[in-house]
Design a protein around this motif. Structure first.
Motif: not given
Length: 77
Positions: A34-36, A45-49
């Motif tokens: 994702x762009x942020x 987002x892999x580590x958070x998910x």
């Protein structure tokens, strides 16, 4: 249990198993970047998910076991 009912239940279990296989395949795909931020940069987002994906994979594996158990019960009845 009559043969017609057994065949119907087996067909339904096969369909549920196929859907679960597709779900497990989907879980194996990495989430998109994702762009942020400012300036915008790709963020993973892999580590958070990871904990949620692990729990969903465990649930899908347990669902497979349940379907196999149901198929065994239907075969023996």
């Amino acid at each position: 249990m009559d043969t017609n009912t057994k065949n119907t239940l087996k067909a339904q279990i096969t369909a549920l198993s196929a859907a679960n296989t597709g779900f497990k395949t989907m879980l194996g795909m990495p989430p998109p970047m994702v762009m942020a931020g400012m300036p915008p940069m790709p963020v993973s987002l892999q580590p958070a998910l990871a904990p949620y994906l692990g729990a969903m994979k465990t649930h899908a594996d347990n669902y497979d076991k349940l379907l196999k158990l149901l198929a065994d019960v239907i075969d023996k009845s």
